[in-house]
Design a protein around this motif. Structure first.
Motif, PDB file in Angstrom:
ATOM      1  N   ASP A 318     -10.664 -10.284   4.317  1.00  0.00           N
ATOM      2  CA  ASP A 318     -10.948 -11.472   3.506  1.00  0.00           C
ATOM      3  C   ASP A 318     -10.447 -12.708   4.255  1.00  0.00           C
ATOM      4  O   ASP A 318      -9.239 -12.904   4.421  1.00  0.00           O
ATOM      5  N   THR A 319     -11.360 -13.552   4.702  1.00  0.00           N
ATOM      6  CA  THR A 319     -10.984 -14.711   5.507  1.00  0.00           C
ATOM      7  C   THR A 319     -10.242 -15.772   4.708  1.00  0.00           C
ATOM      8  O   THR A 319      -9.638 -16.682   5.296  1.00  0.00           O
ATOM      9  N   GLU A 320     -10.277 -15.673   3.380  1.00  0.00           N
ATOM     10  CA  GLU A 320      -9.566 -16.640   2.541  1.00  0.00           C
ATOM     11  C   GLU A 320      -8.106 -16.247   2.317  1.00  0.00           C
ATOM     12  O   GLU A 320      -7.322 -17.037   1.802  1.00  0.00           O
ATOM     13  N   THR A 321      -7.740 -15.031   2.671  1.00  0.00           N
ATOM     14  CA  THR A 321      -6.383 -14.542   2.448  1.00  0.00           C
ATOM     15  C   THR A 321      -5.456 -14.998   3.570  1.00  0.00           C
ATOM     16  O   THR A 321      -5.805 -14.909   4.744  1.00  0.00           O
ATOM     17  N   ASP A 322      -4.282 -15.497   3.182  1.00  0.00           N
ATOM     18  CA  ASP A 322      -3.255 -15.872   4.156  1.00  0.00           C
ATOM     19  C   ASP A 322      -2.533 -14.587   4.587  1.00  0.00           C
ATOM     20  O   ASP A 322      -1.755 -14.012   3.827  1.00  0.00           O
ATOM     21  N   ALA A 323      -2.802 -14.135   5.792  1.00  0.00           N
ATOM     22  CA  ALA A 323      -2.270 -12.857   6.260  1.00  0.00           C
ATOM     23  C   ALA A 323      -0.751 -12.857   6.335  1.00  0.00           C
ATOM     24  O   ALA A 323      -0.109 -11.838   6.072  1.00  0.00           O
ATOM     25  N   SER A 324      -0.146 -13.980   6.697  1.00  0.00           N
ATOM     26  CA  SER A 324       1.313 -14.031   6.809  1.00  0.00           C
ATOM     27  C   SER A 324       1.970 -13.888   5.437  1.00  0.00           C
ATOM     28  O   SER A 324       2.996 -13.207   5.302  1.00  0.00           O
ATOM     29  N   LYS A 325       1.381 -14.518   4.420  1.00  0.00           N
ATOM     30  CA  LYS A 325       1.916 -14.383   3.057  1.00  0.00           C
ATOM     31  C   LYS A 325       1.726 -12.952   2.555  1.00  0.00           C
ATOM     32  O   LYS A 325       2.600 -12.403   1.872  1.00  0.00           O
ATOM     33  N   LEU A 326       0.580 -12.370   2.871  1.00  0.00           N
ATOM     34  CA  LEU A 326       0.331 -10.975   2.478  1.00  0.00           C
ATOM     35  C   LEU A 326       1.363 -10.058   3.123  1.00  0.00           C
ATOM     36  O   LEU A 326       1.925  -9.173   2.456  1.00  0.00           O
ATOM     37  N   ALA A 327       1.624 -10.245   4.423  1.00  0.00           N
ATOM     38  CA  ALA A 327       2.588  -9.400   5.122  1.00  0.00           C
ATOM     39  C   ALA A 327       3.974  -9.529   4.511  1.00  0.00           C
ATOM     40  O   ALA A 327       4.686  -8.531   4.322  1.00  0.00           O
ATOM     41  N   GLU A 328       4.375 -10.743   4.187  1.00  0.00           N
ATOM     42  CA  GLU A 328       5.699 -10.962   3.586  1.00  0.00           C
ATOM     43  C   GLU A 328       5.770 -10.331   2.205  1.00  0.00           C
ATOM     44  O   GLU A 328       6.802  -9.762   1.818  1.00  0.00           O
ATOM     45  N   ARG A 329       4.675 -10.398   1.460  1.00  0.00           N
ATOM     46  CA  ARG A 329       4.656  -9.802   0.123  1.00  0.00           C
ATOM     47  C   ARG A 329       4.790  -8.285   0.223  1.00  0.00           C
ATOM     48  O   ARG A 329       5.511  -7.653  -0.570  1.00  0.00           O
ATOM     49  N   ILE A 330       4.111  -7.689   1.179  1.00  0.00           N
ATOM     50  CA  ILE A 330       4.212  -6.237   1.385  1.00  0.00           C
ATOM     51  C   ILE A 330       5.631  -5.859   1.789  1.00  0.00           C
ATOM     52  O   ILE A 330       6.214  -4.903   1.257  1.00  0.00           O
ATOM     53  N   ARG A 331       6.181  -6.586   2.739  1.00  0.00           N
ATOM     54  CA  ARG A 331       7.551  -6.308   3.210  1.00  0.00           C
ATOM     55  C   ARG A 331       8.544  -6.371   2.060  1.00  0.00           C
ATOM     56  O   ARG A 331       9.409  -5.497   1.913  1.00  0.00           O
ATOM     57  N   ALA A 332       8.433  -7.416   1.215  1.00  0.00           N
ATOM     58  CA  ALA A 332       9.368  -7.596   0.111  1.00  0.00           C
ATOM     59  C   ALA A 332       9.235  -6.483  -0.927  1.00  0.00           C
ATOM     60  O   ALA A 332      10.237  -5.992  -1.461  1.00  0.00           O
ATOM     61  N   ARG A 333       8.010  -6.075  -1.219  1.00  0.00           N
ATOM     62  CA  ARG A 333       7.815  -5.001  -2.192  1.00  0.00           C
ATOM     63  C   ARG A 333       8.389  -3.678  -1.695  1.00  0.00           C
ATOM     64  O   ARG A 333       8.997  -2.928  -2.467  1.00  0.00           O
ATOM     65  N   ILE A 334       8.179  -3.387  -0.421  1.00  0.00           N
ATOM     66  CA  ILE A 334       8.713  -2.138   0.136  1.00  0.00           C
ATOM     67  C   ILE A 334      10.236  -2.137   0.077  1.00  0.00           C
ATOM     68  O   ILE A 334      10.857  -1.130  -0.281  1.00  0.00           O
ATOM     69  N   GLU A 335      10.858  -3.269   0.378  1.00  0.00           N
ATOM     70  CA  GLU A 335      12.314  -3.364   0.323  1.00  0.00           C
ATOM     71  C   GLU A 335      12.810  -3.186  -1.107  1.00  0.00           C
ATOM     72  O   GLU A 335      13.845  -2.535  -1.346  1.00  0.00           O
ATOM     73  N   ALA A 336      12.083  -3.748  -2.074  1.00  0.00           N
ATOM     74  CA  ALA A 336      12.528  -3.717  -3.468  1.00  0.00           C
ATOM     75  C   ALA A 336      12.225  -2.394  -4.166  1.00  0.00           C
ATOM     76  O   ALA A 336      12.982  -1.961  -5.038  1.00  0.00           O
ATOM     77  N   GLU A 337      11.150  -1.734  -3.798  1.00  0.00           N
ATOM     78  CA  GLU A 337      10.668  -0.591  -4.566  1.00  0.00           C
ATOM     79  C   GLU A 337      10.915   0.753  -3.901  1.00  0.00           C
ATOM     80  O   GLU A 337      10.680   1.796  -4.514  1.00  0.00           O
ATOM     81  N   THR A 338      11.363   0.757  -2.645  1.00  0.00           N
ATOM     82  CA  THR A 338      11.632   2.022  -1.965  1.00  0.00           C
ATOM     83  C   THR A 338      13.042   1.995  -1.365  1.00  0.00           C
ATOM     84  O   THR A 338      13.743   0.995  -1.467  1.00  0.00           O
ATOM     85  N   ILE A 339      13.404   3.082  -0.727  1.00  0.00           N
ATOM     86  CA  ILE A 339      14.741   3.166  -0.120  1.00  0.00           C
ATOM     87  C   ILE A 339      14.710   2.775   1.353  1.00  0.00           C
ATOM     88  O   ILE A 339      15.693   2.962   2.064  1.00  0.00           O
ATOM     89  N   VAL A 340      13.565   2.240   1.819  1.00  0.00           N
ATOM     90  CA  VAL A 340      13.440   1.861   3.224  1.00  0.00           C
ATOM     91  C   VAL A 340      12.980   0.409   3.333  1.00  0.00           C
ATOM     92  O   VAL A 340      12.629  -0.227   2.344  1.00  0.00           O
ATOM     93  N   THR A 341      13.002  -0.096   4.553  1.00  0.00           N
ATOM     94  CA  THR A 341      12.425  -1.393   4.871  1.00  0.00           C
ATOM     95  C   THR A 341      11.420  -1.207   6.002  1.00  0.00           C
ATOM     96  O   THR A 341      11.372  -0.145   6.634  1.00  0.00           O
ATOM     97  N   VAL A 342      10.617  -2.247   6.261  1.00  0.00           N
ATOM     98  CA  VAL A 342       9.642  -2.170   7.349  1.00  0.00           C
ATOM     99  C   VAL A 342       9.718  -3.417   8.216  1.00  0.00           C
ATOM    100  O   VAL A 342      10.051  -4.501   7.750  1.00  0.00           O
ATOM    101  N   SER A 343       9.428  -3.221   9.482  1.00  0.00           N
ATOM    102  CA  SER A 343       9.235  -4.336  10.404  1.00  0.00           C
ATOM    103  C   SER A 343       7.737  -4.484  10.614  1.00  0.00           C
ATOM    104  O   SER A 343       7.029  -3.490  10.823  1.00  0.00           O
ATOM    105  N   MET A 344       7.236  -5.736  10.549  1.00  0.00           N
ATOM    106  CA  MET A 344       5.799  -5.952  10.594  1.00  0.00           C
ATOM    107  C   MET A 344       5.426  -6.979  11.656  1.00  0.00           C
ATOM    108  O   MET A 344       6.138  -7.976  11.858  1.00  0.00           O
ATOM    109  N   GLY A 345       4.322  -6.714  12.334  1.00  0.00           N
ATOM    110  CA  GLY A 345       3.756  -7.647  13.293  1.00  0.00           C
ATOM    111  C   GLY A 345       2.395  -8.107  12.833  1.00  0.00           C
ATOM    112  O   GLY A 345       1.654  -7.347  12.189  1.00  0.00           O
TER     113      GLY A 345
END
Length: 380
Positions: A318-345
């Protein structure tokens, strides 16, 4: 010699033979599909259905013979009704086996049904003294016990088979059509003495619809298997994300179309340590949790894939989606909802970039995130 009239193709002997021949064609098509499935899948359910279709075809050839000769012996009529019972039991057995493993308990139940059916079929040859009458009355009484027993089998099928299979609507429709056919047959035979041409024709037409539904039932099973095979070829078995090959092809297709896409490359932090300390079962659970978060966040705006091990990737289409905001949202959810964290590029499409280069850029950005503190998003 009178010419052939249109109504002759509908009523009388010729109409009955035409109807039965149409049913034979439908059964033959269904049989060919069933044999193909039996050969390729080698599952006992297809054997049961294939055997039942052979019996059904034999039964209808026998009905054609009865119509052409206008004579039936007691033995021939007994075999006709026995074939009817056996084919019905085998179809239901096959349908059940398609969706359930063959367990000892289930096998005992079906063997018991066949045994009881065999015993009831013998009632054809035994008429109690208090039911003795004229030869015509005896002719009607002989199959009555078996005909009534068939109602019981239909009810048991609704009760035992229907809740344990897929395609319930088609199966319920088949049983309903079979029930209606049998009710019409009983009414025509025992109330109207077979002289009602409308009921006789309904006895011939409704089975056509029944066997068309059976054909669709088996054909849809073919489609289900094809979809399952296709899905297994493009998806990871554990996470149900797309596999590496499929993901790469989708990236390449978008790049060739010069679509302004982005790629997110993620890696679970300290995943080896998690496996070593808490076991591979916990590792698998975490992979599923992370995959589910990726699928939820990218629904309708991108596709997700498992690139290898604990590495997961996202193609943001989706060209209208801000990929950096999406990546940060995914990272934050994984940190909050699981027992692990992720590094993303994160990498973005640019002119003359190839699919390999776009994925590699995201991978290198992820490596920077990994080596500069982890649990963060880095854009190339």
């Amino acid at each position: 010699m009178n010419g052939l009239r249109l109504e002759d193709l509908w009523l009388g002997t010729l109409g009955a033979v035409v109807s039965y021949l149409i049913i034979e064609v439908i059964l033959l098509l269904t049989l060919l599909v069933s044999i193909r499935l039996l050969v390729t899948r080698r599952k006992i359910g297809y054997f049961s259905i294939t055997l039942s279709l052979f019996i059904l075809m034999a039964q209808h050839y026998q009905l054609i013979y009865f119509e052409l000769t206008h004579s039936t012996s007691d033995l021939a009529f007994y075999w006709a009704i026995l074939l009817k019972l056996l084919s019905f039991l085998l179809v239901n057995l096959g349908v059940y086996q398609l969706y359930n493993p063959t367990r000892l308990r289930d096998g005992i139940v079906f063997l018991l049904c066949f045994a009881v059916t065999a015993l009831f079929s013998l009632s054809y040859w035994y008429i109690p003294d208090w039911l003795q009458g004229s030869s015509e009355q005896i002719r009607l009484l002989r199959p009555l016990g078996i005909e009534l027993f068939l109602f019981l089998i239909i009810f048991v099928s609704f009760l035992l088979v229907n809740p344990r299979i897929g395609q319930n609507i088609k199966y319920q429709l088949m049983l309903t059509l079979y029930f209606c056919t049998h009710v019409i047959h009983m009414a025509n035979s025992y109330v109207f003495d077979g002289v009602q041409s409308v009921l006789t024709k309904l006895e011939q037409i409704i089975p056509m619809v029944l066997y068309i539904v059976l054909f669709l039932f088996i054909f849809e099973r073919v489609i289900e298997l094809m979809q399952a095979i296709y899905n297994s070829s493009i998806r990871d078995g554990l996470t149900q994300l797309y596999n590496r090959k499929y993901f790469y092809n989708r990236v390449r297709q978008h790049i060739e179309g010069r679509i302004n896409v982005s790629v997110l490359f993620s890696d679970i932090d300290n995943f080896k340590k998690l496996n070593d300390t808490k076991g591979h079962h916990m590792g698998d659970q975490v992979l599923k949790q992370v995959a589910n978060i990726l699928k939820e966040e990218t629904d309708q705006i991108g596709i997700c894939g498992r690139y290898g091990g604990e590495e997961m990737v996202v193609l943001v289409t989706d060209t209208e989606t801000d990929a950096s905001k999406l990546a940060e949202r995914i990272r934050a959810r994984i940190e909050a909802e699981t027992i692990v964290t992720v590094s993303m590029g994160l990498s973005r499409y640019s002119k003359n970039v190839t699919a390999d280069e776009l994925i590699k850029q995201a991978d290198e950005a992820m490596y920077k995130a990994k080596t500069s503190g982890k649990n963060k998003v880095v854009a190339c």
